[in-house]
Design an enzyme around this catalytic site. Sequence first.
Site, PDB file in Angstrom:
ATOM      1  N   GLU A 142     -11.315   0.164  -3.415  1.00 20.59           N
ATOM      2  CA  GLU A 142     -10.468   0.715  -2.332  1.00 20.59           C
ATOM      3  C   GLU A 142      -9.279   1.435  -2.966  1.00 20.59           C
ATOM      4  O   GLU A 142      -9.169   1.519  -4.187  1.00 20.59           O
ATOM      5  CB  GLU A 142      -9.993  -0.406  -1.387  1.00 20.59           C
ATOM      6  CG  GLU A 142      -9.146  -1.470  -2.063  1.00 20.59           C
ATOM      7  CD  GLU A 142      -8.872  -2.684  -1.173  1.00 20.59           C
ATOM      8  OE1 GLU A 142      -9.383  -2.764  -0.050  1.00 20.59           O
ATOM      9  OE2 GLU A 142      -8.135  -3.581  -1.624  1.00 20.59           O
ATOM     10  N   ASP A 187       0.809  -1.223   0.000  1.00 20.02           N
ATOM     11  CA  ASP A 187       0.000   0.000   0.000  1.00 20.02           C
ATOM     12  C   ASP A 187       0.847   1.281   0.000  1.00 20.02           C
ATOM     13  O   ASP A 187       0.693   2.131   0.899  1.00 20.02           O
ATOM     14  CB  ASP A 187      -0.907   0.048   1.261  1.00 20.02           C
ATOM     15  CG  ASP A 187      -1.738  -1.204   1.444  1.00 20.02           C
ATOM     16  OD1 ASP A 187      -2.077  -1.837   0.449  1.00 20.02           O
ATOM     17  OD2 ASP A 187      -2.048  -1.537   2.617  1.00 20.02           O
TER      18      ASP A 187
HETATM   19  O1  FUB Z   1      -3.225  -3.480   3.495  1.00 19.19           O
HETATM   20  C1  FUB Z   1      -4.535  -3.828   3.848  1.00 19.19           C
HETATM   21  C2  FUB Z   1      -5.472  -3.517   2.724  1.00 19.19           C
HETATM   22  O2  FUB Z   1      -5.128  -4.260   1.563  1.00 19.19           O
HETATM   23  C3  FUB Z   1      -5.445  -2.098   2.226  1.00 19.19           C
HETATM   24  O3  FUB Z   1      -6.048  -1.190   3.079  1.00 19.19           O
HETATM   25  C4  FUB Z   1      -6.135  -2.274   0.937  1.00 19.19           C
HETATM   26  O4  FUB Z   1      -6.087  -1.188   0.074  1.00 19.19           O
HETATM   27  C5  FUB Z   1      -5.447  -3.508   0.401  1.00 19.19           C
HETATM   28  O5  FUB Z   1      -4.247  -3.182  -0.246  1.00 19.19           O
END
Ligand code: FUB
Length: 448
Positions: free
Chosen positions: A347, A135
């Site tokens: 996301e 991320d």
């Molecule tokens: O790292 C945990 C989660 O996985 C992140 O918040 C999302 O965007 C995905 O990458």
Amino acid sequence: MEYTINKLSRMSGVSTRTLRYYDEIALLKPLRVAESGYRIYGQEQVDTLQQILFYKELDFSLEDIKALLFASDFDRGRAFGEHLSMLQNKRERLDTLILNITKSITAMKGEITMSNQEKFAGFNKPLVTHMYTADPSVHVFEGKLYIYPSHDLENEGLDDGFGDHFKMTDYHVFSMDDIGAPCVDHGQALHIRDVPWATERMWDSDVAFKNGKYYYYFPAHDKDGIFRFGVAVGDNPKGPFKPEPDYIPGSYSIDAAVYTEDDGTSYMFFGGLWGGQLEYWRTGEYVPYDGEKGRNGPQGDEPAMGPRYAILSDDMLTFKTEPKEVLILDENGKPLKASDTGRRFFEAAWIHKFNGKYYLSYSTGDTHNICYAESGSLLGPYTYKGVVLEEVVGWTNHHSIVEFKGKWLLFYHDSSMSGGATHLRNLKYTELEIAPDGTIKTVKPYED
Ligand code: FUB
């Protein structure tokens, strides 16, 4: 069992000179010094030396090894697990390089042909190899690239679509002086034990600069298992960052991305489906749901949920406005539908500005792409444009886009270093080709 320095040196293959040096820099102190002046080592020192050698084998600097071994949350069992998967990964990479050389020799003799892609097999190395990182949120601060990733950890959590296997507890800050320069780990910048309201899951964070201070925004579960955002303040981009005692009132869900306009106003974009709980806030209130993941979100032809944004207060510690939705439209000006899983937001929202226009890029989650949409206004509506990055090894796809020294760079992660484990990811980056009209050339991560 006790060993003199000479015996320990013979057993471990580490010279007495090096052992004395480790003592001087307080990396490995002997158990005691005998009357004769000889250093004597006990079982604990033997085990510590073994750890040091594993870390050295994985190219950690002595400074980093010391920071790791003396961290209050150092766990020998977990460290062994991490060493094991990193060594396995190193072996796989060496096997790939050996195969590459063998093929290159045969190709040179004219016995086989080799594609250009094959010539680079094994060279697409992760940016950080001594720990799992994911991320990436990347900014240019003080003339350098600063990378703020999640720190993935081995754990027993279930890969159930609710993110129970992403049990992260701290953040490290990294920087690069230049494109291609080493990625330097500045150590732990924030730990969950220092955040009174947070219990687990320190997921995707971001950092913003204002009035001489750096503000670190991070999501985590609160005591009721609800995702909230915290903010921690530091004097420089490396941290450390001191967390505020409580979470930002009115904050929810995951994946912070802060964009600061030319007039100095900062906007936090955020949100994520399924484990990121955005559907729970569909009505504006928190309505948890025990059923199948995503089922309390919009379905079928209903408009998909967009990311949220809130304007940050002038002191950067709270939201000045209530979160609002960012609309993403299709080519006909209609909101993307919930069923359009190949294009709808899931996301990892990120904003960049190019030639006067704004670009919102994001992950489509269960269809695994990073897509982008364009708008003349920061707050949208945005119109869907295409794919920035195709599916990578591992379930999640997450990125950031940054301009540095006249080039546009895409930072992302995949799970290649752990052999595909979704929750054990590693950072990568590549140059992004953007046409003058803002069109982004799709990155196919494992091709030319
Ligand atoms: O790292 C945990 C989660 O996985 C992140 O918040 C999302 O965007 C995905 O990458």
